[in-house]
Design an enzyme around this catalytic site. Structure first.
Site, PDB file in Angstrom:
ATOM      1  N   GLU A 170      -2.487  12.259  -2.402  1.00  0.00           N
ATOM      2  CA  GLU A 170      -1.499  13.099  -3.087  1.00  0.00           C
ATOM      3  C   GLU A 170      -1.799  13.216  -4.577  1.00  0.00           C
ATOM      4  OE1 GLU A 170       2.338  11.761  -0.420  1.00  0.00           O
ATOM      5  OE2 GLU A 170       1.619  10.413  -1.955  1.00  0.00           O
ATOM      6  N   ASP A 219       7.899   7.260   2.968  1.00  0.00           N
ATOM      7  CA  ASP A 219       7.599   8.189   1.886  1.00  0.00           C
ATOM      8  C   ASP A 219       6.613   9.263   2.315  1.00  0.00           C
ATOM      9  OD1 ASP A 219       5.391   6.597   2.101  1.00  0.00           O
ATOM     10  OD2 ASP A 219       5.296   5.999   0.009  1.00  0.00           O
TER      11      ASP A 219
HETATM   12  N1  LIG Z   1       8.720   4.830  -2.901  1.00  0.00           N
HETATM   13  C1  LIG Z   1       7.692   4.574  -3.673  1.00  0.00           C
HETATM   14  O1  LIG Z   1       7.692   4.928  -4.864  1.00  0.00           O
HETATM   15  C2  LIG Z   1       6.533   3.807  -3.129  1.00  0.00           C
HETATM   16  C3  LIG Z   1       5.559   3.309  -4.014  1.00  0.00           C
HETATM   17  C4  LIG Z   1       4.531   2.537  -3.477  1.00  0.00           C
HETATM   18  C5  LIG Z   1       4.470   2.335  -2.113  1.00  0.00           C
HETATM   19  N2  LIG Z   1       5.407   2.874  -1.291  1.00  0.00           N
HETATM   20  C6  LIG Z   1       5.376   2.672   0.158  1.00  0.00           C
HETATM   21  O2  LIG Z   1       5.822   1.362   0.401  1.00  0.00           O
HETATM   22  C7  LIG Z   1       5.240   0.890   1.612  1.00  0.00           C
HETATM   23  C8  LIG Z   1       4.703  -0.505   1.424  1.00  0.00           C
HETATM   24  O3  LIG Z   1       3.595  -0.459   0.534  1.00  0.00           O
HETATM   25  P1  LIG Z   1       2.677  -1.730   0.345  1.00  0.00           P
HETATM   26  O4  LIG Z   1       1.636  -1.343  -0.659  1.00  0.00           O
HETATM   27  O5  LIG Z   1       3.515  -2.945   0.105  1.00  0.00           O
HETATM   28  O6  LIG Z   1       2.043  -1.803   1.818  1.00  0.00           O
HETATM   29  P2  LIG Z   1       1.377  -3.034   2.569  1.00  0.00           P
HETATM   30  O7  LIG Z   1       0.605  -2.454   3.687  1.00  0.00           O
HETATM   31  O8  LIG Z   1       0.680  -3.929   1.588  1.00  0.00           O
HETATM   32  O9  LIG Z   1       2.628  -3.860   3.133  1.00  0.00           O
HETATM   33  C9  LIG Z   1       3.474  -3.380   4.125  1.00  0.00           C
HETATM   34  C10 LIG Z   1       4.007  -4.564   4.933  1.00  0.00           C
HETATM   35  O10 LIG Z   1       4.957  -4.070   5.882  1.00  0.00           O
HETATM   36  C11 LIG Z   1       4.865  -4.886   7.028  1.00  0.00           C
HETATM   37  N3  LIG Z   1       5.510  -4.209   8.148  1.00  0.00           N
HETATM   38  C12 LIG Z   1       5.072  -3.139   8.871  1.00  0.00           C
HETATM   39  N4  LIG Z   1       5.992  -2.803   9.806  1.00  0.00           N
HETATM   40  C13 LIG Z   1       7.031  -3.672   9.650  1.00  0.00           C
HETATM   41  C14 LIG Z   1       8.275  -3.827  10.311  1.00  0.00           C
HETATM   42  N5  LIG Z   1       8.631  -3.028  11.326  1.00  0.00           N
HETATM   43  N6  LIG Z   1       9.119  -4.799   9.887  1.00  0.00           N
HETATM   44  C15 LIG Z   1       8.767  -5.627   8.859  1.00  0.00           C
HETATM   45  N7  LIG Z   1       7.587  -5.534   8.207  1.00  0.00           N
HETATM   46  C16 LIG Z   1       6.727  -4.562   8.593  1.00  0.00           C
HETATM   47  C17 LIG Z   1       3.370  -5.109   7.185  1.00  0.00           C
HETATM   48  O11 LIG Z   1       3.087  -6.227   8.003  1.00  0.00           O
HETATM   49  C18 LIG Z   1       2.935  -5.312   5.716  1.00  0.00           C
HETATM   50  O12 LIG Z   1       2.925  -6.683   5.352  1.00  0.00           O
HETATM   51  C19 LIG Z   1       4.180   1.906   2.000  1.00  0.00           C
HETATM   52  O13 LIG Z   1       4.677   2.686   3.045  1.00  0.00           O
HETATM   53  C20 LIG Z   1       3.984   2.724   0.751  1.00  0.00           C
HETATM   54  O14 LIG Z   1       3.582   4.050   1.049  1.00  0.00           O
HETATM   55  C21 LIG Z   1       6.444   3.596  -1.779  1.00  0.00           C
END
Ligand SMILES: NC(=O)c1ccc[n+]([C@@H]2O[C@H](COP(=O)([O-])OP(=O)(O)OC[C@H]3O[C@@H](n4cnc5c(N)ncnc54)[C@H](O)[C@@H]3O)[C@@H](O)[C@H]2O)c1
Length: 356
Positions: free
Chosen positions: A66, A237
């Site tokens: 993006e 997101d």
């Molecule tokens: N809103 C925002 O501004 C913003 C900014 C950054 C990241 N994000 C989003 O946040 C999310 C997390 O990012 P990250 O970098 O920490 O990712 P990451 O992959 O490092 O961590 C995600 C975690 O979620 C866990 N997980 C998956 N399904 C699950 C479930 N059903 N129940 C509990 N845990 C579960 C995984 O095991 C993993 O440890 C991503 O989807 C990312 O796109 C959003």
């Protein structure tokens, strides 16, 4: 003949990952989160000034890439960011990013920086800044569902900005929870590792969902939730990627950054196009109410908006020069005679030695 040295404007300060890490330590992580939250809040207060567009997304089966541009008329910023949930299994980050700030007056860049770390910091600062407006009075315990790359940043921002004292952690992968517990030990937060999401939300006034899955997931259902909680849902997101059961959205008052983007990417993609939401900038400026009573369920459907990255770039620019933690990148071709781009190239040819 010697080619002229690049002018000052040719050089763009560049913040590498190494320098960003040093900078965060130099400023202090709690102080930086608090400072970022202030910059973000300032920009939400002048929301109407900004050029706004939903981010430009290029989707693939595996993830999304993006671009997130915006401008306040004086500066222009954009971020490149990806989201690839399957990356973790390959030893790669789910989210990586870099970004740029430029002068609207000249169009010349004034800052280029890594933004993987900066995104984690700005996302956490945004969540906590929003929660300061919406969370129930005196909230002290947060449930943290999803203990991946973002999670520690979220926990520390809520401690620094909202004064939480306890975090209850849950992840489908216990190794992720163990990692977050290790990283947060010594933070002053009381930490509890939980075996289910139900257990994690016990007694929590704030619930953060921060999971990554390239599909609609149901991390929370309505019957799990009591009255009066604030949900900070930031993991959903992308189109087709959500975390909450729609019944929660029907019961809660939903707050968003920029509805045009959130309706595509956020939890509310599950709801009709006219589903009522409140824009956070209106709460912050006092134009719309935030939390009205102790029993209300508030939900921040956070997807991450370009203005937050712009605020983070502004913060970095304002704090960078005192630290010296940057390199000058010879990034802009800037001939002495603006019409003699070709001459500048030729003077650097086999016969011309560079003076710089
Ligand atoms: N809103 C925002 O501004 C913003 C900014 C950054 C990241 N994000 C989003 O946040 C999310 C997390 O990012 P990250 O970098 O920490 O990712 P990451 O992959 O490092 O961590 C995600 C975690 O979620 C866990 N997980 C998956 N399904 C699950 C479930 N059903 N129940 C509990 N845990 C579960 C995984 O095991 C993993 O440890 C991503 O989807 C990312 O796109 C959003």
């Amino acid at each position: 003949m010697l080619a002229p040295a690049p002018s000052r404007l040719a050089y763009v300060p560049f913040v590498s990952v190494e320098n960003m890490m040093k900078l965060v330590h130099r400023i202090g992580i709690a102080e930086m989160l608090t400072g970022l939250a202030e910059y973000i809040e300032q920009d939400f207060r002048r929301w109407e000034l900004f050029d706004k567009t939903p981010r430009v997304a290029s989707h693939s089966r595996e993830g999304v890439i993006e671009l997130m541009p915006t401008s306040d008329g004086e500066d222009y910023g954009f971020k490149y960011v990806n989201g690839h949930p399957k990356n973790t299994r390959e030893g790669l980050q789910t989210v990586t990013a870099f970004g740029l700030l430029a002068s609207v007056n000249t169009g010349y860049p004034v800052l280029l920086t890594e933004m993987t770390l900066l995104t984690a910091l700005r996302t956490a600062a945004t969540s906590a800044m929003v929660a300061r407006h919406l969370a129930p009075e005196g909230a002290r315990t947060m449930a943290m569902i999803g203990n991946g790359a973002q999670s520690e940043f979220q926990a520390l921002a809520f401690r620094a900005i909202c004064g939480i004292t306890a975090v209850r952690l849950y992840d489908t992968d216990p190794a992720a929870t163990a990692k977050a517990m290790r990283n947060l030990a010594g933070s002053g937060l009381t930490l509890t590792a939980c075996r289910t999401a139900e257990e994690a939300i016990l007694g929590a006034e704030i619930i953060t969902t921060c999971t990554a899955d390239k599909q609609n997931a149901t991390i929370l259902t309505d019957n799990m939730l009591g009255a009066g909680v604030h949900i900070n849902a930031i993991g959903g997101d992308c189109p087709g990627k959500t975390e909450l059961h729609p019944d929660i959205l029907s019961r809660a008052d939903v707050f968003v950054e920029y509805p045009e983007q959130t309706r595509i990417e956020g939890e509310i993609q599950q709801m009709p196009a006219d589903f009522p939401v409140t824009e956070m900038w209106q709460v912050i400026t006092g134009a719309a109410p935030g939390r009205r009573d102790a029993a209300q369920v508030t939900l921040f459907d956070g997807v991450g908006f370009a203005v937050e990255d712009f605020s983070a770039l502004r913060y970095l620019r304002d704090h960078l020069h005192a630290t010296g933690l940057f390199q000058d990148l010879d990034m802009i071709a800037d001939p002495d005679d603006p019409r003699d781009l070709f001459g500048m190239l030729m003077r650097a040819g086999p016969e011309g030695a560079h003076a710089a």
